[in-house]
Design a protein around this motif. Structure first.
Motif, PDB file in Angstrom:
ATOM      1  N   HIS A 215      20.743 -10.432   6.190  1.00 36.28           N
ATOM      2  CA  HIS A 215      20.066  -9.623   7.192  1.00 36.28           C
ATOM      3  C   HIS A 215      19.702  -8.227   6.710  1.00 36.28           C
ATOM      4  N   SER A 216      20.337  -7.732   5.659  1.00 37.13           N
ATOM      5  CA  SER A 216      20.011  -6.398   5.171  1.00 37.13           C
ATOM      6  C   SER A 216      18.915  -6.408   4.109  1.00 37.13           C
ATOM      7  N   HIS A 217      18.375  -7.580   3.830  1.00 41.45           N
ATOM      8  CA  HIS A 217      17.298  -7.676   2.829  1.00 41.45           C
ATOM      9  C   HIS A 217      15.932  -7.626   3.513  1.00 41.45           C
ATOM     10  N   VAL A 218      15.012  -6.929   2.874  1.00 38.74           N
ATOM     11  CA  VAL A 218      13.625  -6.888   3.335  1.00 38.74           C
ATOM     12  C   VAL A 218      12.724  -7.192   2.147  1.00 38.74           C
ATOM     13  N   SER A 219      11.860  -8.150   2.295  1.00 40.02           N
ATOM     14  CA  SER A 219      10.945  -8.520   1.227  1.00 40.02           C
ATOM     15  C   SER A 219       9.789  -7.528   1.138  1.00 40.02           C
ATOM     16  N   SER A 220       9.650  -6.883  -0.017  1.00 45.12           N
ATOM     17  CA  SER A 220       8.524  -5.964  -0.225  1.00 45.12           C
ATOM     18  C   SER A 220       7.202  -6.699  -0.130  1.00 45.12           C
ATOM     19  N   ARG A 221       7.187  -7.932  -0.622  1.00 44.45           N
ATOM     20  CA  ARG A 221       5.962  -8.728  -0.561  1.00 44.45           C
ATOM     21  C   ARG A 221       5.568  -9.012   0.888  1.00 44.45           C
ATOM     22  N   ALA A 222       6.557  -9.347   1.715  1.00 50.24           N
ATOM     23  CA  ALA A 222       6.262  -9.628   3.123  1.00 50.24           C
ATOM     24  C   ALA A 222       5.670  -8.404   3.807  1.00 50.24           C
ATOM     25  N   LEU A 223       6.227  -7.232   3.506  1.00 50.28           N
ATOM     26  CA  LEU A 223       5.705  -6.010   4.102  1.00 50.28           C
ATOM     27  C   LEU A 223       4.296  -5.708   3.608  1.00 50.28           C
ATOM     28  N   GLN A 224       4.065  -5.937   2.313  1.00 53.88           N
ATOM     29  CA  GLN A 224       2.739  -5.680   1.760  1.00 53.88           C
ATOM     30  C   GLN A 224       1.700  -6.598   2.382  1.00 53.88           C
ATOM     31  N   VAL A 225       2.059  -7.870   2.571  1.00 57.99           N
ATOM     32  CA  VAL A 225       1.149  -8.818   3.223  1.00 57.99           C
ATOM     33  C   VAL A 225       0.848  -8.364   4.646  1.00 57.99           C
ATOM     34  N   THR A 226       1.884  -7.885   5.341  1.00 52.96           N
ATOM     35  CA  THR A 226       1.698  -7.413   6.714  1.00 52.96           C
ATOM     36  C   THR A 226       0.758  -6.224   6.754  1.00 52.96           C
ATOM     37  N   VAL A 227       1.004  -5.241   5.886  1.00 53.49           N
ATOM     38  CA  VAL A 227       0.154  -4.053   5.847  1.00 53.49           C
ATOM     39  C   VAL A 227      -1.291  -4.424   5.514  1.00 53.49           C
ATOM     40  N   SER A 228      -1.481  -5.220   4.478  1.00 52.17           N
ATOM     41  CA  SER A 228      -2.845  -5.558   4.044  1.00 52.17           C
ATOM     42  C   SER A 228      -3.583  -6.363   5.111  1.00 52.17           C
ATOM     43  N   THR A 229      -2.854  -7.270   5.805  1.00 49.10           N
ATOM     44  CA  THR A 229      -3.489  -8.056   6.857  1.00 49.10           C
ATOM     45  C   THR A 229      -3.886  -7.182   8.037  1.00 49.10           C
ATOM     46  N   LEU A 230      -3.011  -6.232   8.402  1.00 50.77           N
ATOM     47  CA  LEU A 230      -3.309  -5.351   9.524  1.00 50.77           C
ATOM     48  C   LEU A 230      -4.464  -4.402   9.201  1.00 50.77           C
ATOM     49  N   ILE A 231      -4.570  -3.988   7.945  1.00 50.88           N
ATOM     50  CA  ILE A 231      -5.716  -3.169   7.531  1.00 50.88           C
ATOM     51  C   ILE A 231      -6.995  -3.993   7.628  1.00 50.88           C
ATOM     52  N   LYS A 232      -6.947  -5.208   7.108  1.00 52.07           N
ATOM     53  CA  LYS A 232      -8.129  -6.075   7.127  1.00 52.07           C
ATOM     54  C   LYS A 232      -8.553  -6.394   8.550  1.00 52.07           C
ATOM     55  N   ALA A 233      -7.560  -6.544   9.430  1.00 54.41           N
ATOM     56  CA  ALA A 233      -7.863  -6.871  10.823  1.00 54.41           C
ATOM     57  C   ALA A 233      -8.295  -5.649  11.634  1.00 54.41           C
ATOM     58  N   GLY A 234      -8.212  -4.453  11.024  1.00 52.50           N
ATOM     59  CA  GLY A 234      -8.658  -3.255  11.705  1.00 52.50           C
ATOM     60  C   GLY A 234      -7.599  -2.598  12.563  1.00 52.50           C
ATOM     61  N   VAL A 235      -6.361  -3.100  12.512  1.00 55.53           N
ATOM     62  CA  VAL A 235      -5.273  -2.502  13.280  1.00 55.53           C
ATOM     63  C   VAL A 235      -4.827  -1.201  12.635  1.00 55.53           C
ATOM     64  N   LEU A 236      -4.829  -1.161  11.303  1.00 49.62           N
ATOM     65  CA  LEU A 236      -4.501   0.043  10.543  1.00 49.62           C
ATOM     66  C   LEU A 236      -5.701   0.466   9.724  1.00 49.62           C
ATOM     67  N   GLU A 237      -5.783   1.745   9.427  1.00 53.75           N
ATOM     68  CA  GLU A 237      -6.823   2.250   8.553  1.00 53.75           C
ATOM     69  C   GLU A 237      -6.302   2.271   7.125  1.00 53.75           C
ATOM     70  N   ALA A 238      -7.117   1.867   6.168  1.00 51.43           N
ATOM     71  CA  ALA A 238      -6.737   1.894   4.760  1.00 51.43           C
ATOM     72  C   ALA A 238      -6.456   3.345   4.345  1.00 51.43           C
ATOM     73  N   PRO A 239      -5.553   3.573   3.388  1.00 48.57           N
ATOM     74  CA  PRO A 239      -4.858   2.572   2.604  1.00 48.57           C
ATOM     75  C   PRO A 239      -3.543   2.085   3.196  1.00 48.57           C
ATOM     76  N   GLY A 240      -3.106   2.651   4.324  1.00 48.86           N
ATOM     77  CA  GLY A 240      -1.827   2.219   4.884  1.00 48.86           C
ATOM     78  C   GLY A 240      -0.665   2.775   4.078  1.00 48.86           C
ATOM     79  N   LEU A 241       0.540   2.311   4.401  1.00 47.83           N
ATOM     80  CA  LEU A 241       1.734   2.768   3.700  1.00 47.83           C
ATOM     81  C   LEU A 241       2.230   1.709   2.735  1.00 47.83           C
ATOM     82  N   ALA A 242       2.763   2.154   1.613  1.00 48.83           N
ATOM     83  CA  ALA A 242       3.395   1.230   0.674  1.00 48.83           C
ATOM     84  C   ALA A 242       4.697   0.724   1.287  1.00 48.83           C
TER      85      ALA A 242
END
Length: 255
Positions: A215-242
């Motif tokens: 439960h204390s692990h967070v996948s960096s890849r999962a977060l990156q996919v989330t950020v990039s998808t939300l940017i593409k969908a227009g929910v976030l403005e690029a470049p977003g956060l790493a």
């Protein structure tokens, strides 16, 4: 949920990954993601009114979406749906949907049945009883490419009580492992009694859910996919956060 964190009504929350990521990316700096609760993605059912003219996803472009709140999963997933369907354009004035923020699930179901809204999106198994009863009509589903739920902690907890937080995550992990180990008997009955679901649906749900083994692990890849998808969908403005700007790494370092 994030508002309760801000108000310090709660110290630790389990919330939808996309909502947590979007909130931090938009400046909600009072919490950090500290772990993963459910690794499996959440399946969202797409529902219309029982007598709606809509019988498939194809006719939903430029329609009104019933959502719980702006910034919620039901709001964000509408843009992910639009992205997957190719409805987004580069014109910011060309809105793919209009939205009605209705605060609760009952109001969303009422809205599609009164034709005030065209559709809403909500977790599949939570919505299924209303599909089965005929109250609303299921016309599709969507599954985002990221873990369903993550833990978020108030920054005060991270600064002053990080070891207590780690113990809490460990305890929750033990409880979820026990819950899954007992799924053939006690856990199925518990879900049936608590949520008033039938046994077939509960057993189907158990086949889809997958809790994190750490439960204390967070996948960096999962977060990156989330950020990039939300940017593409227009929910976030690029470049977003790493990813490293979304997570408090000291929690994982205690493992």
């Amino acid at each position: 949920m994030t508002q309760k964190l801000q108000n310090k009504e709660i110290d630790l929350a389990i919330a939808l990954t996309e909502g947590l990521v979007a909130g931090i990316s938009k400046g909600q700096d009072w919490y950090k993601i500290v772990g993963t609760y459910v690794e499996a993605p959440l399946c969202w059912a797409i529902s219309t009114g029982a007598n709606s003219r809509h019988t498939s996803i194809d006719t939903l472009n430029k329609t009104n979406v019933a959502i719980s709140r702006f910034g919620s999963g039901s709001h964000i997933m509408a843009y992910v749906l639009a992205d997957q369907q190719g409805w987004l354009t580069n014109d910011k004035d060309d809105e793919v949907f209009s939205f009605s923020a209705l605060n609760n699930f009952q109001a969303m179901r009422d809205a599609v049945n009164s034709d005030a809204s065209d559709f809403f999106m909500w977790e599949t198994f939570t919505t299924k009883p209303y599909h089965d009863s005929g109250e609303v009509k299921r016309i599709g589903q969507i599954t985002p490419p990221w873990p369903a739920f993550m833990f978020a902690a108030h920054v005060d907890l991270l600064q002053n009580h990080v070891q207590d937080l780690q113990r809490a995550l460990t305890a929750i992990q033990k409880a979820t492992l026990l819950f899954m180990e007992q799924k053939e008997n006690d856990s199925v009955r518990l879900v049936m009694d608590t949520l008033d679901y039938n046994e077939e649906d509960v057993r189907s749900w158990f086949k889809t859910v997958r809790y994190s083994m750490d439960h204390s692990h967070v996948s960096s890849r999962a977060l990156q996919v989330t950020v990039s998808t939300l940017i593409k969908a227009g929910v976030l403005e690029a470049p977003g956060l790493a990813p490293e700007n979304l997570v408090d790494l000291q929690v994982a370092s205690l493992v």
